[in-house]
Design an enzyme around this catalytic site. Structure first.
Site, PDB file in Angstrom:
ATOM      1  N   GLU A 110      70.941  37.076  -3.054  1.00  0.00           N
ATOM      2  CA  GLU A 110      70.273  38.257  -2.503  1.00  0.00           C
ATOM      3  C   GLU A 110      71.344  39.116  -1.847  1.00  0.00           C
ATOM      4  O   GLU A 110      71.825  38.800  -0.755  1.00  0.00           O
ATOM      5  CB  GLU A 110      69.205  37.842  -1.492  1.00  0.00           C
TER       6      GLU A 110
ATOM      7  N   CYS B  91      69.470  45.389   4.521  1.00  0.00           N
ATOM      8  CA  CYS B  91      69.937  45.476   3.132  1.00  0.00           C
ATOM      9  C   CYS B  91      69.095  46.408   2.278  1.00  0.00           C
ATOM     10  O   CYS B  91      69.581  46.933   1.274  1.00  0.00           O
ATOM     11  CB  CYS B  91      70.002  44.088   2.498  1.00  0.00           C
TER      12      CYS B  91
END
Length: 472
Positions: A228, A262
């Site tokens: 991720e 993010c």
């Protein structure tokens, strides 16, 4: 003159001892997994409930630790971290039994008379490497999914958020058997040693740069990975958008956690005809939300290194709003940069901080083509009420996930997968997708022992081939 060599030797010996200890725990987890206990649904639910209760009991300690690390408020910690963790546990407790049942699928003509099923089985021992920006959520949510799927786990929280790492290590290691769940404390050296061990799956959240290192280490043991990562996530605002709503939602999504998210909008692409109007709306909401130095709802930058990196990205000649900072308390004011172009320094890397560059455009489809020239981002956002623009955005751009007329909220729907694509990640999780990420889908065909046709057995003939062609 002998001090430094002796110190280096002591560090090496300490690392060796720690590595031997974690080797032993990984070995014990492999042995414990073989006992089949983790496959028991009641066993899994018992420990998920235990983790839930520990989170609730230690909630204030979790708040204190994250406040020490980078001044995150109770409100933001609960809404962006604790609530996610508790909801994940609730979701798996509710759905675990149905997820674990063999799934019946149709059986083709060639395999009649038979029954076909898919069995979800746990992979074994899992390594989860968490991230510092949402240290609880990005460490514990993957762990919860892995335990729900029936695995044994090692958690390596990020050492950058030191206090949250220590509280997670304390809570886990004082309350769970290490052969089932263990949290490993340490930094780069410890993680490097950890990656030398063989796991059945590695789950990493962090930068693309470090993700490549993890991927390379995993390849040595043919260990599957979920990465991720991140990237420069665009937010596009067209003249067809509700500008007031767009400005409010973008400011919230960009500056929560001081931009250290993010999936935050990394930069804005605004249609030229509404740019000035929209920039003023951005200013309005930044001022209204009061992201001030001493505000209890505005997070600090995590450390000096990241602070200095971000300050260098602020071009003073292009500041539309903000730009102030205080090195002493690692504060950077929400900063909007206008008249930005694709070649500016701020556009060359993921910002991961409270700096918002704005690029204007006149042609929506040309802008989509420009985005396509860059690596696929983790997220993308579009604000418009134009159906054609929505379709072009969805069909043309490749990105991990995103929203139309909002930012980041797709993370809150457990029915949607969360993950990147290309440079922004490999694999996904959340909800059922998390369960499947930490499971192997085992195919089982059960055939009847009667009515066996001889057509597939030698000797072969043209007649048999003719019948085979009809069946297959």
């Amino acid at each position: 003159m002998f001090y430094k060599p002796c110190l280096g030797k002591r560090i090496a010996i300490t690392l060796q001892i720690l590595f031997m200890e974690i080797q032993e725990i990984v070995s014990k987890q492999k042995e414990f997994f073989k006992t089949q206990q983790t496959k028991n649904i009641r066993f899994r639910k018992m420990y998920l409930e235990k983790l839930r209760d520990l989170i609730v009991e230690n909630e204030n300690l979790l708040y204190e630790a994250i406040d020490k690390d980078f001044g995150k408020s109770k409100f933001d910690t609960f809404t962006t971290e604790i609530s996610f963790i508790l909801n994940d546990i609730k979701y798996y407790l509710k759905n675990l039994s149905s997820f674990s049942k063999p799934k019946k699928v149709s059986t083709n003509l060639v395999n009649q008379f038979g029954k076909s099923r898919i069995h979800s089985e746990p992979l074994g021992n899992i390594l989860v490497i968490g991230a510092w920006n949402y240290p609880y959520q990005l460490s514990l949510s993957p762990i919860i999914a892995a335990l729900a799927a029936g695995n044994c786990c090692i958690l390596k929280p990020s050492e950058i958020a030191e206090n949250t790492m220590k509280i997670m290590v304390k809570i886990i290691n004082e309350n769970f058997p290490p052969e089932y769940l263990y949290a490993y404390e340490g930094g780069i050296d410890e993680t490097t040693e950890l990656l030398k061990l063989k796991f059945n799956k590695i789950f990493f959240t962090g930068s693309t740069k470090v993700g490549k290192i993890v991927y390379k280490a995993a390849a040595e043991n043919l260990t599957p990975v979920t990465l991720e990562l991140g990237g420069k996530s665009p937010a596009i605002i067209t003249k067809e958008a509700n500008l007031e709503v767009a400005a409010k939602r973008i400011i919230w999504g960009k500056f929560i956690n001081a931009g250290q998210t993010c999936v935050a909008p990394d930069y804005l692409l605004i249609e030229e005809s509404v740019q000035e109007q929209f920039l003023e709306m951005l200013r309005k909401y930044i001022q209204e939300f009061r992201y001030e130095q001493n505000s209890d709802h505005y997070t600090r930058i995590i450390n000096q290194k990241n602070f200095e990196r971000l300050i260098k990205l602020i071009n003073k000649d292009k500041i539309y709003f903000g730009g102030d900072f205080n090195a002493e308390n690692l504060y950077i004011e929400p900063t909007v940069l206008a008249n930005i172009n694709w070649n500016d320094e701020v556009m060359q890397e993921e910002i991961f901080g409270p700096i918002l560059p704005v690029i204007s455009f006149t042609n929506f489809n040309i802008t989509l083509n420009e985005i396509l020239e860059y690596e696929k981002p983790l997220a993308a956002y579009l604000f418009t009420n134009n159906s054609e623009e929505k379709d072009n955005f969805t069909q043309k751009l490749s990105f991990g996930g995103g929203c139309i007329n909002d930012v980041m909220m797709h993370l809150g729907n457990e029915n949607l997968p969360f993950g990147g694509v290309g440079n922004s990640g490999i694999g996904n999780y959340h909800g059922r997708f998390g369960f499947e990420t930490f499971s192997h889908q085992k195919a089982i065909l059960e055939r009847a022992t009667w009515g066996e046709p001889n057509i597939k057995y030698p000797p072969y003939s043209e007649k048999k081939l003719s019948w085979i062609k009809r069946f297959m």
